[in-house]
Enzyme design. Structure first.
Site, PDB file in Angstrom:
ATOM      1  N   HIS A 106       0.822  -1.220   0.000  1.00  0.00           N
ATOM      2  CA  HIS A 106       0.000   0.000   0.000  1.00  0.00           C
ATOM      3  C   HIS A 106       0.856   1.269   0.000  1.00  0.00           C
ATOM      4  O   HIS A 106       0.546   2.234   0.694  1.00  0.00           O
ATOM      5  CB  HIS A 106      -0.944   0.007   1.208  1.00  0.00           C
ATOM      6  CG  HIS A 106      -2.063  -0.973   1.109  1.00  0.00           C
ATOM      7  ND1 HIS A 106      -3.193  -0.738   0.346  1.00  0.00           N
ATOM      8  CD2 HIS A 106      -2.231  -2.199   1.678  1.00  0.00           C
ATOM      9  CE1 HIS A 106      -4.014  -1.768   0.452  1.00  0.00           C
ATOM     10  NE2 HIS A 106      -3.450  -2.684   1.243  1.00  0.00           N
ATOM     11  N   GLN A 114      -5.769  -4.110  -5.282  1.00  0.00           N
ATOM     12  CA  GLN A 114      -6.456  -2.894  -5.738  1.00  0.00           C
ATOM     13  C   GLN A 114      -5.973  -2.425  -7.114  1.00  0.00           C
ATOM     14  O   GLN A 114      -6.427  -1.391  -7.600  1.00  0.00           O
ATOM     15  CB  GLN A 114      -6.259  -1.756  -4.728  1.00  0.00           C
ATOM     16  CG  GLN A 114      -7.042  -1.921  -3.436  1.00  0.00           C
ATOM     17  CD  GLN A 114      -6.331  -2.811  -2.434  1.00  0.00           C
ATOM     18  OE1 GLN A 114      -5.146  -3.128  -2.604  1.00  0.00           O
ATOM     19  NE2 GLN A 114      -7.036  -3.225  -1.390  1.00  0.00           N
ATOM     20  N   ASP A 144      -0.578  -5.511   5.590  1.00  0.00           N
ATOM     21  CA  ASP A 144      -1.643  -6.235   4.903  1.00  0.00           C
ATOM     22  C   ASP A 144      -1.477  -6.182   3.386  1.00  0.00           C
ATOM     23  O   ASP A 144      -0.858  -5.284   2.830  1.00  0.00           O
ATOM     24  CB  ASP A 144      -3.003  -5.652   5.274  1.00  0.00           C
ATOM     25  CG  ASP A 144      -3.149  -4.204   4.833  1.00  0.00           C
ATOM     26  OD1 ASP A 144      -2.209  -3.421   5.069  1.00  0.00           O
ATOM     27  OD2 ASP A 144      -4.192  -3.851   4.242  1.00  0.00           O
ATOM     28  N   GLU A 145      -2.063  -7.162   2.742  1.00  0.00           N
ATOM     29  CA  GLU A 145      -2.309  -7.197   1.297  1.00  0.00           C
ATOM     30  C   GLU A 145      -1.054  -6.968   0.448  1.00  0.00           C
ATOM     31  O   GLU A 145      -1.106  -6.324  -0.594  1.00  0.00           O
ATOM     32  CB  GLU A 145      -3.403  -6.191   0.920  1.00  0.00           C
ATOM     33  CG  GLU A 145      -4.755  -6.565   1.500  1.00  0.00           C
ATOM     34  CD  GLU A 145      -5.886  -5.670   1.026  1.00  0.00           C
ATOM     35  OE1 GLU A 145      -7.016  -6.181   0.867  1.00  0.00           O
ATOM     36  OE2 GLU A 145      -5.663  -4.462   0.826  1.00  0.00           O
ATOM     37  N   VAL A 146       0.067  -7.490   0.899  1.00  0.00           N
ATOM     38  CA  VAL A 146       1.234  -7.528   0.015  1.00  0.00           C
ATOM     39  C   VAL A 146       0.971  -8.619  -1.024  1.00  0.00           C
ATOM     40  O   VAL A 146       0.680  -9.765  -0.675  1.00  0.00           O
ATOM     41  CB  VAL A 146       2.516  -7.821   0.806  1.00  0.00           C
ATOM     42  CG1 VAL A 146       3.690  -8.040  -0.137  1.00  0.00           C
ATOM     43  CG2 VAL A 146       2.807  -6.683   1.774  1.00  0.00           C
TER      44      VAL A 146
END
Length: 639
Positions: free
Chosen positions: A384, A409, A448-450
């Site tokens: 992010h 995303q 998160d969300e790597v």
């Protein structure tokens, strides 16, 4: 405001592609014909097959930014329109907010012109009335308390005192606490009658304070009689919560006397169910002015929540002033057609920015502290970080292949690289400034969300993995986060993060707090691994989720439909084995801002679900009552 010169209307239909298709129509309402232009719109429903469009040419996409051009030679005359279709979508549109959030034209001259955007329509459907989300409710006891107390044995009286005032002999600190409560109430209810006064009144009732070390931390005891109220407490937070309950009781009795009453006898013995009672706010996707942030903190305190989790960075912007790196809040916040970051999530032709200066932060932290709210800052790392990498390009491995991975995303190569030495110098400097601004026990580092596959095309990362004997994205992430935890420990801070911090071997569980967001079972798994856990599952506590299945309902839907009744009834302890329950520190609401383009959307989605989570955080399970909650919650303040 001038009428729109151009308007974009759109429809989603379930056929035309694997995930349905959009039909867009641009109306030229200006006084001149339109030619040689391109159209940009932002949308969370992204195009992944650039060739799957009709009567248009796909030019480029960056996450939620999409740009199209009409076929060569097309002119849209005055009063005419251009229609094109897009069918290569990454998911179907399920709700009205899944369409275009903003749009603009880039004219042949290079000028950017705003385009008004209409609501997304669903082909063949009529917009139904919004569903009723709250019943009228039912009260067994006519008291306007939220969250509901742990124990209540109070009797309603006839009428109510005009004000409550400190009894003779109260301390300076107790007087100041009443003054703080007056200011707090006045900010929340600007036109209502303030429930407290520092001066005595023959029409009021005296309030006697009793310091009692036997009362649990954050707890309080109220005892009512016809001529006096006593408030017993052991610390400042408990005293404040007792004052807040009195303010709620009197405000309810005064504003709805046929429904609510004020006690004239009995007791309220109260204290929180959980120690961590949080509310998160994402200020990266949309910027909230200082006044909005402080008002949200006022609401949090009114609901007896005690944690404000401030999500200060993400792909879309870095919002915290770091004096060592001024570019973070210049290049790292500006979104616009000709800015370092392209428009996203509601931005159009006009550039937008916004960040919090260090003086802003100090004022917000002090404001929160005065209301017994701890501010937990978050900078989201290593993923992010698209905005960070735009602002500080020295953080990249210049040999890494561009677009070698994409986040969920849609951002390309958006994670800080653990193999770039400057990454650690950068974060050391950032943390040095953060610990001076935030006295909180924890600093939240995201985690998160790597995207799986991150860094695997980076020569520096490959070399580091060989040297350390590790392989894969998540093992490298674990290596990185262990170094981050060492930085925080050296600065006297503990690490908080999202549940993915445990991936790839994670970090040591001691002094680590993880937030279980992906699903409720994750929290139990983390507790088994020895982590302290805060439960914040998207399926119940993410306040950007839609509240009904109807297409015209705003919000996200990846975690399902989350009506207020579900949020209220959800029990975060769930199937936690008894031996693991001490690992569950509490619960937290999360306000992710992708869909919050207006105050109306914010209030519609956040309330009444935020008060519902507050009651889950405070009130014992056996004392919860949905019908009672529904009767009281309309008194809640909103942003």
């Amino acid at each position: 405001m001038q009428p729109a010169s151009y308007r974009l209307e759109s429809t989603w239909q379930p056929d035309g592609g694997p995930n349905g298709s959009f039909s867009f129509t641009l109306f030229n309402l200006s006084d001149e014909a339109l030619s040689g232009f391109s159209l940009v719109y932002t949308s969370l429903t992204r195009v992944i097959d650039p060739k799957a469009c009709g009567n248009a040419t796909f030019l480029r996409r960056d996450a939620n930014f999409h740009e199209f051009a009409p076929p060569a030679g097309v002119t849209v005359g005055v009063g005419q329109s251009w229609t094109f279709t897009v069918s290569g979508l990454h998911r179907p549109a399920r709700h009205c907010t899944d369409g275009a959030k903003s749009a603009y034209l880039t004219l042949a001259s290079g000028k950017h012109v705003s385009v008004a955007v209409s609501d997304l329509l669903l082909e063949g459907r009529v917009s139904e009335p919004p569903p009723v989300l709250l019943p009228e409710g039912k009260l067994d006891l006519p008291f306007a308390l939220q969250p509901w107390p742990a124990e209540i044995n109070a009797k309603p009286g006839e009428g109510f005192p005009v004000v409550l005032y400190p009894a003779v002999g109260c301390s300076f600190e107790e007087q100041r606490a009443v003054s703080t409560a007056i200011s707090h109430f006045r900010r929340l209810f600007e036109s209502a009658h303030v429930p407290f006064s520092l001066s005595s009144s023959v029409q009021g009732r005296s309030l006697r304070f009793v310091s009692n070390a036997a009362i649990a931390k954050e707890g309080y005891l109220l005892a009512f009689s016809s001529d006096e109220i006593s408030l017993s407490y052991s610390n400042a937070a408990g005293r404040q919560y007792g004052l807040t309950s009195l303010a709620q009781l009197l405000h309810g009795a005064r504003s709805s006397p046929g429904k609510f009453r004020f006690p004239n006898a009995g007791t309220i013995s109260d204290g929180p169910r959980y120690g961590w009672r949080g509310c998160h706010l994402d200020v990266s996707r949309q910027f909230y002015p200082v006044a909005d942030v402080t008002r949200l903190i006022d609401i949090i305190a009114w609901l007896k929540l005690n944690i404000f989790h401030w999500h200060l960075s993400d792909d879309e912007a870095w919002r915290l002033e770091i004096r060592a790196y001024p570019a973070l809040t210049t290049a790292g916040v500006l979104r616009g057609p000709d800015e370092p970051i392209l428009p996203q999530l509601g931005n159009g032709a006009e550039p937008v920015g916004g960040f919090y200066s260090q003086d802003d932060v100090k004022a917000i932290v002090a404001h929160a502290r005065s209301l017994s709210v701890e501010v937990i800052p978050e900078i989201d790392i290593p993923g992010h970080n698209a905005a960070t990498l735009v602002a500080v390009p020295e953080l990249t491995d210049g040999q890494e292949a561009p677009e070698s991975y994409h986040s969920v995303q849609g951002y390309a190569n958006n994670a800080l690289n653990p193999a770039v030495p400057f990454t650690y110098q950068f974060l050391e400097n950032v943390f040095d400034e953060m610990v001076e601004l935030f006295p909180s026990a924890y600093i939240h580092i995201g985690g998160d969300e790597v995207a799986d596959g991150s860094w695997l095309a980076s020569p520096l990362a490959k070399k580091l993995m060989e040297e350390e004997g590790i392989s894969g994205t998540f093992a490298l992430q674990s290596y990185f986060l262990k170094r981050i935890k060492e930085m925080l420990t050296a600065r006297g801070r503990k690490l908080a993060g999202w549940n993915e911090v445990a991936h790839g071997g994670g970090v040591g569980a001691t002094d680590t707090l993880l937030m279980a967001w992906e699903n409720p079972k994750v929290g139990i798994e983390l507790a088994r691994e020895g982590y302290d856990v805060v439960m914040t599952p998207g399926q119940a506590y993410y306040l950007d989720m839609v509240q009904a299945e109807a297409f015209q309902e705003p919000g996200a839907s990846w975690a399902g439909t989350v009506p207020p009744a579900h949020t209220y009834g959800y029990e975060a302890e769930g199937d936690f084995p008894e031996e693991l329950k001490d690992r569950m520190r509490g619960v937290q609401a999360c306000i992710w801002s992708e869909h919050f383009l207006s105050r109306g959307y914010f209030n519609r989605l956040v309330f009444p679900r935020l008060p519902a989570i507050a009651e889950a955080a405070w009130t014992p399970k056996a004392a919860k009552d949905w019908q009672r909650f529904a009767a009281i919650v309309p008194l809640s303040p909103s942003l």
